[in-house]
Scaffold this active site. Structure first.
Site, PDB file in Angstrom:
ATOM      1  N   ASP A  98       0.840  -1.198   0.000  1.00 16.52           N
ATOM      2  CA  ASP A  98       0.000   0.000   0.000  1.00 16.52           C
ATOM      3  C   ASP A  98       0.877   1.250   0.000  1.00 16.52           C
ATOM      4  OD1 ASP A  98      -2.352   1.805   0.807  1.00 16.52           O
ATOM      5  OD2 ASP A  98      -3.267  -0.173   0.882  1.00 16.52           O
ATOM      6  N   HIS A 145      -3.892   6.081   3.234  1.00 16.39           N
ATOM      7  CA  HIS A 145      -4.633   4.867   2.903  1.00 16.39           C
ATOM      8  C   HIS A 145      -4.051   3.629   3.582  1.00 16.39           C
ATOM      9  CE1 HIS A 145      -5.988   1.497   0.283  1.00 16.39           C
ATOM     10  NE2 HIS A 145      -7.077   2.227   0.127  1.00 16.39           N
ATOM     11  N   ASN A 194     -14.486   0.146  -6.773  1.00 19.40           N
ATOM     12  CA  ASN A 194     -15.520   1.078  -6.293  1.00 19.40           C
ATOM     13  C   ASN A 194     -16.331   1.754  -7.396  1.00 19.40           C
ATOM     14  OD1 ASN A 194     -14.456   0.564  -3.758  1.00 19.40           O
ATOM     15  ND2 ASN A 194     -13.155   2.377  -3.755  1.00 19.40           N
ATOM     16  N   SER A 233     -11.552  -1.170  -0.365  1.00 17.68           N
ATOM     17  CA  SER A 233     -10.286  -1.244   0.387  1.00 17.68           C
ATOM     18  C   SER A 233     -10.549  -1.580   1.842  1.00 17.68           C
ATOM     19  CB  SER A 233      -9.555   0.103   0.331  1.00 17.68           C
ATOM     20  OG  SER A 233      -8.851   0.269  -0.848  1.00 17.68           O
TER      21      SER A 233
END
Length: 380
Positions: free
Chosen positions: A132, A165, A256, A319
């Site tokens: 990430d 994130h 998404n 996520s």
């Protein structure tokens, strides 16, 4: 193949300031060509600045490097296969308001019934790779859960998060601040942050492949990949498949875009656990991609977790759902060490709780950790 000639062509090509280069992933058709090229590259790279832009992707025996827009010369075409080194983005939306410091156990962690499992398993010693944006190493909710990991964008630095994130994902998986902070799904698991994404939340496919390679070599038990793309990458598929065969399970988010019948890669690869999102009502979230390829759904709407500079924030996205499933896998692997990726997928699928929405697909369901452990005890 004349691998020395190809290396000279690459060197000249990369030295040219007049050409704008795109990154591509190259792989030699014949293994002997790959061995000869790798030997030549290692010998010449120290004295050649242009060649330092070529990166070896060991897990798939390939290379990522800038190549001119016109591509490879015809003379090399039959001996090399290549694809674009695509940009990939994280799967999160709605970076919203701050969360009070004493947030406790978030709704998603309760929804999947993680607290009911903590008397039996907390994820102790399970190694979780999080590919990430890095992590906030000073966050009070995460300090006891973090290992060093690696920064693939700047090898000499720690994988510090400059986006937020990755910190949010790590919090849902393994936050462990019972006194005045939040608790994640598997609070005694160990997070190994792999920084492959920049401050914008984007990365090249080759960065992700390097991250998977690192996870395999460093014996991660499960890997969280909360990102995706609509384009299929054979190189990424090869890396995911090699990890699966090595005993490393990858949990990936479906995307998404609110698509029906389609999900993003790498979640679409059958070797991953593909995760969609539900809301607080237990219904499929409006933003989540969905199809028969989704293995399981988990909380992904308005999820509270860790943020930069010791803060907490609410975010939505597949996520967030993915990190709940990764935490659940950590609990399962601590409870039943030695399970193969295939066995973990079987347990997750057989323990799903039916979704509330009558219009939801019959074959799918949401994560339920209490049922997951029951199924594991019966099957394994």
């Amino acid at each position: 193949m004349d691998t020395s000639g190809f290396l000279e062509w690459l060197k000249a090509s990369l030295s040219s300031s007049e050409k704008t280069s795109d990154r591509r992933i190259l792989r030699f058709v014949h293994p002997d060509d790959d061995k000869r090229f790798l030997r030549s590259l290692r010998a010449e790279r120290p004295g050649s600045k242009p060649l330092r832009g070529i990166r070896r992707l060991g897990i798939i025996r390939a290379y990522s490097c800038p190549v001119p827009p016109e591509g490879l010369p015809v003379s090399f075409g039959g001996a090399i296969v290549w694809e674009e080194d695509i940009r990939v983005s994280t799967h999160a939306i709605l970076a919203a308001q701050r969360v009070p410091a004493d947030s406790g156990i978030p709704w998603g962690v309760r929804r999947i019934r993680a607290p009911e499992a903590w008397s039996r398993t907390t994820g102790h010693r399970v190694r979780v790779g999080v590919i990430d944006t890095g992590v906030d190493f000073d966050h009070p909710d995460l300090r006891h859960s973090l290992e060093r990991g690696i920064n693939l964008l700047q090898r000499t630095a720690l994988p510090h998060d400059d986006n937020g994130h990755g910190t949010h994902i790590a919090g849902t998986i393994a936050a462990a601040n019972r006194m005045q902070g939040m608790i994640g799904v598997a609070p005694r698991s160990a997070i190994y942050p792999i920084k492959a994404f920049d401050y914008n939340g984007t990365a090249y496919v080759s960065d992700i492949i390097l991250g998977i390679d690192w996870c395999v070599r460093n014996r991660m038990d499960v890997v969280n990949m909360s990102f995706g793309m609509s384009t299929r990458s054979k190189s990424l598929l090869n890396a995911v498949s090699n990890a699966y065969r090595s005993g490393v399970l990858i949990v990936a988010s479906s995307g998404n875009d609110g698509k029906r019948g389609r999900i993003d890669y790498p979640a679409k690869y059958p070797q991953t656990v593909a995760v969609g999102a539900i809301n607080r009502k237990g219904e499929i979230a409006s933003f989540t991609n969905r199809s028969d390829s989704v293995d399981i759904y988990a909380p992904g709407e308005r999820v509270d977790s860790c943020w930069l500079r010791g803060n907490r924030k609410t975010m939505s996205g597949t996520s967030m759902a993915t990190s709940h499933v990764t935490g659940a896998v950590a609990l399962l692997l601590a409870h039943k060490p030695g399970l193969t990726p295939e066995q973990v997928k079987t347990v997750l699928k057989r323990s799903k709780r039916p979704l509330r929405n009558a219009k939801a697909p019959r074959k799918t369901g949401e994560l339920d950790i209490a049922r997951m452990l029951q199924v594991a005890d019966k099957l394994m």
